[in-house]
Design a protein around this motif. Structure first.
Motif, short mmCIF file in Angstrom:
data_model
loop_
_atom_site.label_atom_id
_atom_site.label_comp_id
_atom_site.label_asym_id
_atom_site.label_seq_id
_atom_site.Cartn_x
_atom_site.Cartn_y
_atom_site.Cartn_z
N UNK A 41 -33.36 85.78 34.51
CA UNK A 41 -33.34 86.94 35.42
C UNK A 41 -34.07 86.69 36.74
N UNK A 42 -34.42 85.47 36.99
CA UNK A 42 -35.03 85.09 38.27
C UNK A 42 -36.32 85.87 38.56
N UNK A 43 -37.13 86.01 37.56
CA UNK A 43 -38.43 86.64 37.76
C UNK A 43 -38.45 88.13 37.52
N UNK A 44 -37.31 88.77 37.49
CA UNK A 44 -37.27 90.22 37.23
C UNK A 44 -37.33 90.47 35.72
N UNK A 45 -37.72 91.66 35.37
CA UNK A 45 -37.76 92.00 33.94
C UNK A 45 -36.34 92.27 33.45
N UNK A 46 -35.99 91.63 32.34
CA UNK A 46 -34.64 91.78 31.78
C UNK A 46 -34.67 92.87 30.71
N UNK A 47 -33.97 93.98 31.00
CA UNK A 47 -34.00 95.13 30.09
C UNK A 47 -32.70 95.26 29.30
N UNK A 48 -31.67 94.53 29.70
CA UNK A 48 -30.40 94.57 28.98
C UNK A 48 -29.42 93.61 29.61
N UNK A 128 -23.58 91.04 33.39
CA UNK A 128 -24.33 92.15 33.97
C UNK A 128 -25.72 92.12 33.36
N UNK A 129 -26.71 91.99 34.21
CA UNK A 129 -28.11 92.02 33.75
C UNK A 129 -28.76 93.28 34.29
N UNK A 130 -29.55 93.92 33.43
CA UNK A 130 -30.18 95.19 33.79
C UNK A 130 -31.69 94.97 33.92
N UNK A 131 -32.23 95.46 35.01
CA UNK A 131 -33.67 95.35 35.23
C UNK A 131 -34.43 96.47 34.56
N UNK A 132 -35.74 96.47 34.74
CA UNK A 132 -36.60 97.45 34.08
C UNK A 132 -36.35 98.87 34.58
N UNK A 133 -35.82 98.99 35.79
CA UNK A 133 -35.57 100.34 36.32
C UNK A 133 -34.13 100.79 36.10
N UNK A 134 -33.36 99.99 35.39
CA UNK A 134 -31.98 100.38 35.07
C UNK A 134 -30.95 99.93 36.07
#
Lengths: 148, 164
Positions: A41-48, A128-134
């Motif tokens: 996720x390139x440093x971002x939080x992966x939420x889904x 599709x990757x989802x971050x911590x904020x959706x």
């Protein structure tokens, strides 16, 4: 009488074709491999995550699906059971727990049946990757063999 | 004969006077002529029914009845559309049977697609009670307990050509 002969001939042809196909399948050597799917996720939080893929023209097929290594994705992802017959598959999972991965992490492990010539690359047509904020975030999917 | 009779009646009367009352063919003669006509008509020879026809029809009906019984019995195979995944933490997904739930739209973010972004929104939506608790992480095991979320995830991964 002619109709009966035609019916019998057609029946024999169908039975012969079925037996031949079954014989070819049984004689064809098959091997099994494990394919790890990783998402960076390139440093971002992966939420889904959600992924659509297939093996292209190869006759390889997925026969088993496990969860990944990250605590957030240890459960097997969702998938349509019909995908185990071959062809396209869609995988999707939401993170569990509060600890979300930010680096390259294994999200699923696929067991693949294929011919002995080698494990073909999984052709990913959608990720599709989802971050911590959706929101959707930039991410890359990486296979165990390094194909990207 | 009579001057006021029409011409055809006069002709009939003249003919009867000359030949007498017209002779009718006997029933036996009629039957023979009819039989001869039946034999001599081309392409109308009755063809005997093939002997395999009755057993074939009987076998087809039996097979249909067997299929009906097999598919309607209580432990009949469940259609793929009714299969869902039971989620386990440490084991691969298992296929379980479940009664179909009412269909849901699923496009929560209004982008025209039903995908994992919608599932995230549903998972992080506040409870109906207004507690604001995260529904996806509602139970202690971390399992996604929401039926609606479970169904939405199945909708997302369903292959084209039918919902799973």
């Amino acid at each position: 009488m002619r109709s009966m002969s035609f019916f019998a001939l057609a029946l024999l042809l169908v039975l012969g074709a079925s037996a031949s196909a079954a014989g070819e399948t049984a004689d064809r050597p098959r091997v099994f491999s494990v394919l790890r799917l990783e998402i960076d996720p390139s440093g971002a939080e992966l939420s889904g995550w959600q992924l659509r893929a297939d093996f292209g023209k190869s006759d390889a097929r997925i026969v088993g699906i496990e969860g990944g290594a990250s605590p957030a994705f240890t459960a097997p992802p969702y998938y349509d059971p019909r995908a185990l017959n071959g062809g396209e598959i869609v995988l999707a999972a939401l993170a569990r727990g509060q600890e979300l991965p930010t680096g390259r992490t294994t999200v699923a492990v696929l067991h693949v049946e294929h011919d002995p010539s080698g494990l073909p690359p999984l052709e990913v047509s959608e990720l599709i990757a989802v971050g911590a904020d959706g929101d959707e975030i930039e991410a890359a999917v990486i296979q165990e063999n390094g194909a990207e | 004969m009579n001057g006021h009779l029409p011409d055809d009646q006069r002709l009939r009367a003249d003919l009867e006077r000359v030949f007498g009352e017209a002779a009718q063919p006997s029933p036996e003669l009629r039957a023979r002529v009819l039989e001869h006509a039946r034999r001599s008509r081309p392409g109308r020879t009755p063809r005997p029914r093939p002997r395999w026809r009755v057993p074939a029809i009987a076998a087809t009906l039996t097979a249909a009845a067997l299929l009906t019984v097999l598919l309607t019995r209580p432990d009949a195979p469940i259609p793929t559309s009714d299969l869902v995944l039971e989620k386990g933490v440490d084991e691969p997904a298992r296929v379980m049977a479940r009664a179909p739930l009412p269909s849901v739209d699923g496009d929560l973010n209004g982008d025209g697609q039903v995908d994992i972004l919608d599932a995230w929104r549903l998972a992080h939506a506040p409870d109906a009670s207004g507690s604001g608790e995260n529904r996806a992480h509602a139970d202690a095991s971390g399992a996604i307990a929401s039926d609606a979320l479970d169904r939405l995830m199945q909708q997302i991964v369903a292959l084209r050509g039918g919902a799973s």
